[in-house]
Scaffold this motif. Structure first.
Motif, PDB file in Angstrom:
ATOM      1  N   SER A   1     -31.203  47.252  22.911  1.00  0.00           N
ATOM      2  CA  SER A   1     -29.841  47.764  23.047  1.00  0.00           C
ATOM      3  C   SER A   1     -29.098  47.169  24.238  1.00  0.00           C
ATOM      4  O   SER A   1     -27.962  47.538  24.515  1.00  0.00           O
ATOM      5  CB  SER A   1     -29.865  49.292  23.191  1.00  0.00           C
ATOM      6  N   VAL A   2     -29.739  46.256  24.956  1.00  0.00           N
ATOM      7  CA  VAL A   2     -29.127  45.680  26.149  1.00  0.00           C
ATOM      8  C   VAL A   2     -27.940  44.789  25.775  1.00  0.00           C
ATOM      9  O   VAL A   2     -28.017  43.982  24.846  1.00  0.00           O
ATOM     10  CB  VAL A   2     -30.165  44.857  26.953  1.00  0.00           C
ATOM     11  N   ALA A   3     -26.839  44.985  26.481  1.00  0.00           N
ATOM     12  CA  ALA A   3     -25.649  44.146  26.309  1.00  0.00           C
ATOM     13  C   ALA A   3     -25.019  43.950  27.687  1.00  0.00           C
ATOM     14  O   ALA A   3     -25.489  44.518  28.675  1.00  0.00           O
ATOM     15  CB  ALA A   3     -24.669  44.781  25.337  1.00  0.00           C
ATOM     16  N   TYR A   4     -23.954  43.149  27.741  1.00  0.00           N
ATOM     17  CA  TYR A   4     -23.339  42.833  29.027  1.00  0.00           C
ATOM     18  C   TYR A   4     -21.822  42.901  28.915  1.00  0.00           C
ATOM     19  O   TYR A   4     -21.250  42.558  27.880  1.00  0.00           O
ATOM     20  CB  TYR A   4     -23.743  41.420  29.483  1.00  0.00           C
ATOM     21  N   LEU A   5     -21.183  43.381  29.989  1.00  0.00           N
ATOM     22  CA  LEU A   5     -19.734  43.286  30.077  1.00  0.00           C
ATOM     23  C   LEU A   5     -19.386  41.828  30.368  1.00  0.00           C
ATOM     24  O   LEU A   5     -20.046  41.188  31.187  1.00  0.00           O
ATOM     25  CB  LEU A   5     -19.199  44.178  31.192  1.00  0.00           C
ATOM     26  N   ARG A   6     -18.384  41.325  29.712  1.00  0.00           N
ATOM     27  CA  ARG A   6     -18.094  39.900  29.838  1.00  0.00           C
ATOM     28  C   ARG A   6     -17.720  39.530  31.281  1.00  0.00           C
ATOM     29  O   ARG A   6     -16.881  40.185  31.901  1.00  0.00           O
ATOM     30  CB  ARG A   6     -16.986  39.481  28.878  1.00  0.00           C
ATOM     31  N   PRO A   7     -18.316  38.480  31.825  1.00  0.00           N
ATOM     32  CA  PRO A   7     -17.972  38.031  33.166  1.00  0.00           C
ATOM     33  C   PRO A   7     -16.774  37.087  33.180  1.00  0.00           C
ATOM     34  O   PRO A   7     -16.257  36.743  34.234  1.00  0.00           O
ATOM     35  CB  PRO A   7     -19.234  37.293  33.617  1.00  0.00           C
TER      36      PRO A   7
ATOM     37  N   SER B   1     -13.133  41.250  22.302  1.00  0.00           N
ATOM     38  CA  SER B   1     -13.772  42.449  22.845  1.00  0.00           C
ATOM     39  C   SER B   1     -14.427  42.158  24.195  1.00  0.00           C
ATOM     40  O   SER B   1     -14.762  41.013  24.515  1.00  0.00           O
ATOM     41  CB  SER B   1     -14.827  42.982  21.873  1.00  0.00           C
ATOM     42  N   ILE B   2     -14.627  43.212  24.974  1.00  0.00           N
ATOM     43  CA  ILE B   2     -15.254  43.082  26.294  1.00  0.00           C
ATOM     44  C   ILE B   2     -16.760  42.889  26.165  1.00  0.00           C
ATOM     45  O   ILE B   2     -17.379  42.180  26.955  1.00  0.00           O
ATOM     46  CB  ILE B   2     -14.917  44.313  27.159  1.00  0.00           C
ATOM     47  N   VAL B   3     -17.368  43.508  25.153  1.00  0.00           N
ATOM     48  CA  VAL B   3     -18.822  43.397  24.937  1.00  0.00           C
ATOM     49  C   VAL B   3     -19.081  42.479  23.750  1.00  0.00           C
ATOM     50  O   VAL B   3     -18.575  42.719  22.653  1.00  0.00           O
ATOM     51  CB  VAL B   3     -19.449  44.789  24.686  1.00  0.00           C
ATOM     52  N   HIS B   4     -19.858  41.418  23.961  1.00  0.00           N
ATOM     53  CA  HIS B   4     -20.251  40.498  22.893  1.00  0.00           C
ATOM     54  C   HIS B   4     -21.747  40.643  22.619  1.00  0.00           C
ATOM     55  O   HIS B   4     -22.484  41.256  23.397  1.00  0.00           O
ATOM     56  CB  HIS B   4     -19.986  39.034  23.304  1.00  0.00           C
ATOM     57  N   ASN B   5     -22.162  40.060  21.522  1.00  0.00           N
ATOM     58  CA  ASN B   5     -23.592  39.982  21.243  1.00  0.00           C
ATOM     59  C   ASN B   5     -24.281  39.227  22.394  1.00  0.00           C
ATOM     60  O   ASN B   5     -23.795  38.178  22.829  1.00  0.00           O
ATOM     61  CB  ASN B   5     -23.807  39.230  19.922  1.00  0.00           C
ATOM     62  N   PRO B   6     -25.409  39.738  22.924  1.00  0.00           N
ATOM     63  CA  PRO B   6     -26.080  39.065  24.049  1.00  0.00           C
ATOM     64  C   PRO B   6     -26.410  37.600  23.793  1.00  0.00           C
ATOM     65  O   PRO B   6     -26.542  36.815  24.733  1.00  0.00           O
ATOM     66  CB  PRO B   6     -27.362  39.894  24.235  1.00  0.00           C
ATOM     67  N   LYS B   7     -26.526  37.207  22.511  1.00  0.00           N
ATOM     68  CA  LYS B   7     -26.828  35.811  22.194  1.00  0.00           C
ATOM     69  C   LYS B   7     -25.699  34.883  22.648  1.00  0.00           C
ATOM     70  O   LYS B   7     -25.927  33.698  22.915  1.00  0.00           O
ATOM     71  CB  LYS B   7     -27.057  35.650  20.691  1.00  0.00           C
ATOM     72  N   VAL B   8     -24.479  35.418  22.723  1.00  0.00           N
ATOM     73  CA  VAL B   8     -23.351  34.624  23.202  1.00  0.00           C
ATOM     74  C   VAL B   8     -23.620  34.158  24.628  1.00  0.00           C
ATOM     75  O   VAL B   8     -23.447  32.986  24.967  1.00  0.00           O
ATOM     76  CB  VAL B   8     -22.039  35.442  23.150  1.00  0.00           C
ATOM     77  N   TRP B   9     -24.066  35.084  25.484  1.00  0.00           N
ATOM     78  CA  TRP B   9     -24.294  34.767  26.896  1.00  0.00           C
ATOM     79  C   TRP B   9     -25.557  33.939  27.084  1.00  0.00           C
ATOM     80  O   TRP B   9     -25.654  33.166  28.041  1.00  0.00           O
ATOM     81  CB  TRP B   9     -24.360  36.052  27.715  1.00  0.00           C
TER      82      TRP B   9
END
Length: 370
Positions: free
Chosen positions: A296-302, A160-168
């Motif tokens: 609710s903050v998330a990030y598009l994968r870089p 997926s393009i959006v992951h759990n923020p903990k990944v980043w």
């Protein structure tokens, strides 16, 4: 990647003489991307050359974009001397092709358009046209067939393009995935600090530093030319017009001290109005769910590699693979570039084709050659 194939690749095409009514069918061992690069190149070459591509009709262009065959038509009346001259001229023409030529041709031929163009566009985003999307698909299909389908030790993935923020957070992207940025206080323009280069203006007679020049990154000749223009203007304003000065010693803006930053002119205003460099995180932030708060903050994968790492166990278990093995993925990535440029070579939305190999640490050196 270079916008054109390497020069030696073009040599078989130069000076080739065939009857004007026939077509020389040359099979090239090149990926489709290089074929289109040759199409781009042909549009900028002088008409006096002994060889040329056929008129780029819709059907011809589609054929070039979707196959590995290139049709080259040459003038049968051309002599060997003309062919040799054409060979020499073609190299000069190749070197003179600009990025603007490529961008204009891509738009006219239906390969790539600026996104949202009817609403003045949006920097760093591009749409692929009828031929561009075919070319892109062929490149992806060829890569996938080579890297995954034809190998028994590589499996595919589409995360997926959006992951759990903990990944980043765990990967270090939240803290370290950034570029240095400076602002011009007067023009409100933003620049990447590592793409701005400054140099002191040191008088040759007295070794006195009388000021600074600041230019944007480019080839050496363009940077020196721009710096000389700034130095001439500065010396004239300081009543030292014509005074000889030492050669420029360029450093990027991240190496400037606070005292130097107070004297370095901004490319936008020509005055020392730049802020000190600061880190700018390149990840696109979004909100997931109905609430727009910190939870609710998330990030598009870089980048797409993290999707492979977090699915390592799932991919290995379900495919019954054993280490060493690889996982490959094709997918979109997003980077909030401070100053997108160089056409699609530095954009804010792009696709990556990524493969990751998993090996035991003790056998790493023996697998490098494979």
């Amino acid at each position: 990647p270079a916008p054109f194939p390497p020069l030696p690749t073009l040599r078989p095409l130069i000076g080739r003489i065939v009857p004007p009514t026939s077509v020389y069918n040359m099979r090239l061992s090149l990926p489709p991307a290089c074929i289109v690069s040759l199409v781009m190149l042909s549009a900028s070459l002088p008409s006096s050359l002994a060889w040329r591509l056929p008129p780029l009709t819709r059907s011809t262009a589609r054929h070039l974009a979707t196959t590995s065959r290139l049709f080259v038509v040459t003038d049968a009346a051309a002599s060997d001397a003309t062919a040799a001259e054409a060979s020499s001229s073609s190299y000069d023409a190749y070197e003179k092709v600009s990025m603007d030529d490529i961008i204009g041709l891509c738009k006219r031929r239906g390969f790539i358009f600026p996104s949202s163009e009817i609403y003045n566009g949006m920097a760093g985003f591009y749409d692929y046209g009828p031929l561009g999307v075919e070319l892109k698909k062929n490149i992806k299909d060829t890569w996938w067939k080579t890297m995954v389908t034809r190998r028994e030790d590589v499996v595919g993935l589409d995360s997926s393009i959006v992951h759990n923020p903990k990944v980043w957070k765990s990967s270090g992207h939240l803290d370290g995935f950034s570029d240095p940025m400076v602002d011009c206080k007067e023009t409100k323009l933003r620049y990447r600090a590592d793409q701005l280069f400054f140099s002191p203006i040191i008088l040759a007679d007295s070794a006195e530093t009388v000021g600074y020049v600041c230019v944007q990154e480019g080839n050496d000749a363009d940077m020196v030319k721009s710096a000389k223009k700034q130095a001439k203007k500065f010396l004239k304003a300081a009543d030292k017009a014509g005074a000889p000065y030492e050669a420029f010693a360029f450093k990027d803006l991240t190496e400037a001290t606070e005292d130097e930053m107070g004297k370095i002119p901004s490319p936008g205003s020509g005055k020392p109005t730049l802020t000190m460099p600061r880190d700018f995180n390149l990840m696109f932030q979004t909100n997931v769910g109905a609430m727009s708060d910190a939870s609710s903050v998330a990030y598009l994968r870089p980048e797409t590699a993290q999707g492979i790492f977090i699915n390592f166990k799932n991919a290995m278990g379900t495919s019954r693979s054993k280490i060493p093995f690889g996982v490959a993925q094709i997918g979109k990535a997003f980077r909030n570039e401070i100053t997108p440029r160089n056409f699609i070579f530095r954009s804010r939305e792009f696709e990556q084709m990524v493969g990751r190999a998993f090996v035991w640490q003790t056998c790493h050196s023996s697998l490098v050659s494979h």
